[in-house]
Design a protein around this motif. Sequence first.
Motif, PDB file in Angstrom:
ATOM      1  N   ASP A   1      12.795   3.594  17.664  1.00  0.00           N
ATOM      2  CA  ASP A   1      13.056   3.389  19.093  1.00  0.00           C
ATOM      3  C   ASP A   1      13.278   1.907  19.397  1.00  0.00           C
ATOM      4  O   ASP A   1      14.153   1.546  20.181  1.00  0.00           O
ATOM      5  CB  ASP A   1      11.893   3.923  19.942  1.00  0.00           C
ATOM      6  CG  ASP A   1      11.873   5.440  19.981  1.00  0.00           C
ATOM      7  OD1 ASP A   1      12.901   6.045  19.640  1.00  0.00           O
ATOM      8  OD2 ASP A   1      10.829   6.009  20.341  1.00  0.00           O
TER       9      ASP A   1
ATOM     10  N   ASP B   1      16.640   0.918  18.019  1.00  0.00           N
ATOM     11  CA  ASP B   1      17.696   1.452  18.889  1.00  0.00           C
ATOM     12  C   ASP B   1      17.863   0.571  20.128  1.00  0.00           C
ATOM     13  O   ASP B   1      18.985   0.292  20.566  1.00  0.00           O
ATOM     14  CB  ASP B   1      17.363   2.888  19.333  1.00  0.00           C
ATOM     15  CG  ASP B   1      17.578   3.897  18.210  1.00  0.00           C
ATOM     16  OD1 ASP B   1      18.179   3.527  17.184  1.00  0.00           O
ATOM     17  OD2 ASP B   1      17.139   5.053  18.369  1.00  0.00           O
ATOM     18  N   ALA B   2      16.734   0.140  20.704  1.00  0.00           N
ATOM     19  CA  ALA B   2      16.794  -0.669  21.923  1.00  0.00           C
ATOM     20  C   ALA B   2      17.462  -2.015  21.657  1.00  0.00           C
ATOM     21  O   ALA B   2      18.355  -2.431  22.413  1.00  0.00           O
ATOM     22  CB  ALA B   2      15.383  -0.882  22.485  1.00  0.00           C
TER      23      ALA B   2
ATOM     24  N   ARG C   1      21.182  -1.482  21.238  1.00  0.00           N
ATOM     25  CA  ARG C   1      21.924  -1.297  22.496  1.00  0.00           C
ATOM     26  C   ARG C   1      22.137  -2.629  23.207  1.00  0.00           C
ATOM     27  O   ARG C   1      23.149  -2.844  23.873  1.00  0.00           O
ATOM     28  CB  ARG C   1      21.163  -0.337  23.423  1.00  0.00           C
ATOM     29  CG  ARG C   1      21.238   1.127  23.017  1.00  0.00           C
ATOM     30  CD  ARG C   1      20.721   2.039  24.114  1.00  0.00           C
ATOM     31  NE  ARG C   1      19.309   1.878  24.385  1.00  0.00           N
ATOM     32  CZ  ARG C   1      18.321   2.528  23.778  1.00  0.00           C
ATOM     33  NH1 ARG C   1      18.612   3.437  22.863  1.00  0.00           N
ATOM     34  NH2 ARG C   1      17.061   2.318  24.096  1.00  0.00           N
ATOM     35  N   LEU C   2      21.172  -3.531  23.068  1.00  0.00           N
ATOM     36  CA  LEU C   2      21.274  -4.833  23.731  1.00  0.00           C
ATOM     37  C   LEU C   2      22.134  -5.822  22.948  1.00  0.00           C
ATOM     38  O   LEU C   2      22.435  -6.913  23.433  1.00  0.00           O
ATOM     39  CB  LEU C   2      19.870  -5.430  23.930  1.00  0.00           C
ATOM     40  CG  LEU C   2      19.008  -4.737  24.983  1.00  0.00           C
ATOM     41  CD1 LEU C   2      17.559  -5.173  24.863  1.00  0.00           C
ATOM     42  CD2 LEU C   2      19.528  -5.035  26.384  1.00  0.00           C
TER      43      LEU C   2
END
Lengths: 89, 262
Positions: free
Chosen positions: B251, B254-255, B258-259
């Motif tokens: 997680d 993934d974060a 995305r950034l």
Amino acid sequence: MSQQQKRRRYELDDRGFNEVPQKYRKYYRRREGPDDELAPNEILCPVCKIIVRSNRELRPGDRVYCMACLTRLRIAEGADGKLEAEVEY
Amino acid sequence: MGSKVPGEGDGLHDLSRDSFHERVHTFGHWFDSVNGYLEGRPLGYKEDLSAGEISPEVRDRLIATLCNYCVGETAALEGSGGLIRVAPNRSAKIFIATQAVDEARHLEVFTNRLRELGVEDPEAEIVSRAHPSLLKFKEKLLALVDQGDWLRAVFAQNVILEAMEFTVFQRHSTETDPITQDLLSGIINDERRHIGFGENELGRCLHADPGAAEKLVAVRQQLDPLVLETFDLALRDMGAPANERTELGRDYMDAVGRLGIA
């Protein structure tokens, strides 16, 4: 008949999601394991993994909000042809 | 421009982005949200629950885990409190104030749980059980807050620390006694708001100033080893196999992906 008119509509029911104010609870539900299939009006929030629900079938380009994690999402078609949500900052 | 999806009367999904943020970054929204899952839980869990029989070995591991949760929550409480002054606008100040309240509650209910497990002096127990890597993380996080560096501090606190807690708490809640499980459930709900606020705030800042991503890459290089070590130690305290680290870190990865700071 336009594409917009062909969309299927859904009556949203309260699925026990208690992390947002009462009036918005029907728009969300928790995922119930890996075999939990999403309906055409549902999308998984990639940030907090809550399922966001709409009263209409979702299509690429739609925007929805995940109120559980305060995120704006845009619906897109994934590589496998399934709908997925992208975060819009 | 995508098509809109109308809501049913209240227009939730019809709101503009600014209207949505204006609505959810309020104390009223926070109160109506937490009321749904905290009402009837003065100690963070349903009062009619029973922990059942807990063996001495499991109890000792649980105490070690909860002590480190207290370290993390104290870091987030002190961090959030300091960030109220640093936050760049009213909306962010109000949200981060609600987060400070959440973190204070987490610290309180974890400390209470330690007492219920027989720890007579939680403060001393927390000091003796705290993992050095987590203490180091706390020190670095609070240094960023003291510097008034909103972007880097929010990244360290709401993306790195909160993502780790979100993941570890979820893993822990699947294999613990009913009281701790219910207590963790309410905290996980709070963490959704915290990680979402962090990612969205950073996403907006990076959109306005893409060059700032380099600063966050540097923060990652400094803090990732501490986070990964803390992951490992948390899993060890839970009695979980160490090879779950990669899965649990997904997680977070993934974060940052995305950034654009992977």
